[in-house]
Design an enzyme around this catalytic site. Structure first.
Site, mmCIF file in Angstrom:
data_model
loop_
_atom_site.group_PDB
_atom_site.id
_atom_site.type_symbol
_atom_site.label_atom_id
_atom_site.label_comp_id
_atom_site.label_asym_id
_atom_site.label_seq_id
_atom_site.Cartn_x
_atom_site.Cartn_y
_atom_site.Cartn_z
ATOM 1 N N ARG A 44 19.150 7.816 -0.600
ATOM 2 C CA ARG A 44 18.330 7.435 -1.420
ATOM 3 C C ARG A 44 19.046 7.133 -2.736
ATOM 4 O O ARG A 44 18.847 6.153 -3.515
ATOM 5 C CB ARG A 44 17.002 8.157 -1.624
ATOM 6 C CG ARG A 44 16.194 8.008 -0.240
ATOM 7 C CD ARG A 44 14.809 8.842 -0.759
ATOM 8 N NE ARG A 44 14.880 10.202 -1.056
ATOM 9 C CZ ARG A 44 14.792 11.187 0.067
ATOM 10 N NH1 ARG A 44 14.664 11.160 1.358
ATOM 11 N NH2 ARG A 44 14.908 12.543 -0.216
ATOM 12 N N LYS A 134 5.050 3.421 -14.967
ATOM 13 C CA LYS A 134 4.354 2.514 -14.236
ATOM 14 C C LYS A 134 3.381 3.217 -13.392
ATOM 15 O O LYS A 134 3.575 4.396 -13.088
ATOM 16 C CB LYS A 134 5.180 1.717 -13.238
ATOM 17 C CG LYS A 134 4.311 0.943 -12.244
ATOM 18 C CD LYS A 134 5.334 0.238 -10.895
ATOM 19 C CE LYS A 134 4.904 1.051 -9.746
ATOM 20 N NZ LYS A 134 5.647 0.365 -8.431
ATOM 21 N N GLU A 175 -0.516 -1.795 -13.496
ATOM 22 C CA GLU A 175 -0.568 -2.600 -12.138
ATOM 23 C C GLU A 175 -1.669 -2.614 -11.194
ATOM 24 O O GLU A 175 -1.755 -1.482 -10.359
ATOM 25 C CB GLU A 175 0.775 -2.102 -11.394
ATOM 26 C CG GLU A 175 0.863 -2.833 -10.039
ATOM 27 C CD GLU A 175 2.077 -2.445 -9.372
ATOM 28 O OE1 GLU A 175 2.915 -1.332 -9.561
ATOM 29 O OE2 GLU A 175 2.484 -3.048 -8.244
ATOM 30 N N LYS A 217 1.095 -5.668 -14.632
ATOM 31 C CA LYS A 217 1.805 -6.186 -13.683
ATOM 32 C C LYS A 217 0.749 -6.639 -12.388
ATOM 33 O O LYS A 217 0.402 -5.518 -11.552
ATOM 34 C CB LYS A 217 2.765 -5.110 -12.972
ATOM 35 C CG LYS A 217 3.426 -5.222 -11.732
ATOM 36 C CD LYS A 217 4.720 -4.237 -11.515
ATOM 37 C CE LYS A 217 5.187 -4.258 -10.117
ATOM 38 N NZ LYS A 217 6.452 -3.711 -10.124
HETATM 39 P P1 13P Z 1 6.586 -5.399 -4.529
HETATM 40 O O1 13P Z 1 7.277 -6.579 -5.235
HETATM 41 O O2 13P Z 1 7.343 -4.888 -3.256
HETATM 42 O O3 13P Z 1 5.124 -5.534 -4.372
HETATM 43 O O4 13P Z 1 6.376 -3.991 -5.438
HETATM 44 C C1 13P Z 1 6.286 -4.125 -6.660
HETATM 45 C C2 13P Z 1 5.809 -2.632 -6.860
HETATM 46 O O5 13P Z 1 6.289 -2.062 -8.078
HETATM 47 C C3 13P Z 1 4.750 -2.081 -6.117
HETATM 48 O O6 13P Z 1 4.317 -0.932 -6.884
#
Ligand code: 13P
Length: 329
Positions: A44, A134, A175, A217
């Site tokens: 990873r 995030k 998000e 987001k």
């Molecule tokens: P995806 O663009 O693959 O949806 O992932 C963005 C992301 O940060 C999901 O939490």
């Protein structure tokens, strides 16, 4: 200008987007296994090192989101990831939620957890050099979901997180993801996304969050993955911008997730979205649509750094070009 406002403006600066490389240990491990790589902590780490050290990546990427594991790891040269990211001309960020868990009382729905002890963790991440954080809320569409209860609970958690971030000097990426899973129409996705955004904005206001220090987001407004008709980029762009028009004008910017769209479609939709005038920049914060080709190329070439980086650089260049079209209008 406050630090958060300055950082947020940099995150959405012209022609640049945010790379989401913050898959949880579990998700990253299963993606590695799928391409035939043993899912060790070092695999990873090596994969994320390949991403961060891509030559010229900072031209199209303003920041990279990591998970806690990566933020505590080092590159082969001994530098911590946060330091290496800054030295490459980008801002390091960190995913601070602990995942979407079943929401008691609302079968089939989830609440994103991670609020307990959050302020202390944010202070620790700031000390490690993180510039932003995030938190992802997940809402699923069915005939009768998402419920108002799940929308409200997730909006409340997002707002508590966002307020705590700004107190710690970190920019919150907020998000609220409405999933593509299902056979629903584009119109239904628009209705649900609008309801979710209204709830999130109300809670952010209630907690006194400074919108100029927030990056939203959201999902693009698209039909469900199992819907028989595929909307055009123009249809997606119009429906998406229509929903976003309700957002406050002082929001720092919008950076879309890709949500499982294939990389070319996500880029085409992003380019079509740029043709609409909005008070805030509209950029990308893709995970899969940026890194899937890089992971595949890296694995298929026996972990060749150059092969992985070329695939990533291609996707970054395409998405950066998509958002740069705005400047040419
Ligand atoms: P995806 O663009 O693959 O949806 O992932 C963005 C992301 O940060 C999901 O939490």
């Amino acid at each position: 200008m406050s630090n958060c406002r300055r950082t947020a403006a940099e995150m959405v600066s012209p022609g640049r987007g945010i790379l989401a490389a913050d898959e949880s240990i579990k998700t990253m491990s299963s993606r590695l296994e799928k391409v035939g790589i043993a899912p060790t902590a070092d695999a990873r780490r090596a994969y994320r090192e390949m991403l961060v050290t891509t030559p010229g990546i900072a031209e199209g990427i303003s920041g990279i989101i990591f998970c806690d594991e990566t933020l505590n790891q080092q590159l082969s040269d001994g530098r911590p990831f946060a330091q290496a990211t800054r030295e490459a001309g980008m801002l390091p960020g960190v995913k601070v939620d602990t995942g979407a868990k079943p929401l008691a009382g609302r079968p089939g729905e989830t609440i994103t957890e991670g609020l307990d002890g959050l302020s202390a963790r944010l202070a620790g991440y700031a000390a490690q050099g993180a510039a932003f954080a995030k938190w992802r809320a997940v809402l699923r569409i069915t005939d009768d979901l998402p419920s108002t209860t799940a929308i409200r609970a997730n909006a409340h958690a997002l707002a508590r997180y966002a307020a705590a971030c700004q107190e710690a000097g970190l920019v919150p990426i907020v998000e609220p993801e409405v999933l593509m899973d299902g056979d629903h129409t584009l119109r239904r996705c628009a209705e649900v996304t609008a309801r979710v955004h209204a709830a999130v904005m109300a809670e952010l206001a209630a907690f006194g969050v400074d919108m100029a220090g927030v990056v939203l987001k959201p999902n693009m407004v698209v039909e469900g993955a199992d819907h028989p008709h595929r909307a055009t980029p123009e249809e997606v762009a119009e429906a998406t911008v229509d929903v976003l028009r309700a957002l406050p004008g002082d929001l720092a910017g919008v950076a879309f997730l890709s949500g499982g769209q294939d990389p070319a479609r996500a880029t085409a939709n992003l380019a079509a979205i740029q043709l609409h005038h909005t008070p805030w920049p509209l950029t990308f914060s893709f995970g899969r649509a940026l890194v899937d080709p890089a992971l595949t190329a890296w694995a298929a070439s026996g972990r060749s750094t150059v092969a992985g980086q070329e695939a990533l650089a291609d996707r970054v260049a395409a998405n950066s070009a998509a958002v740069r079209t705005r400047e040419l209008q």
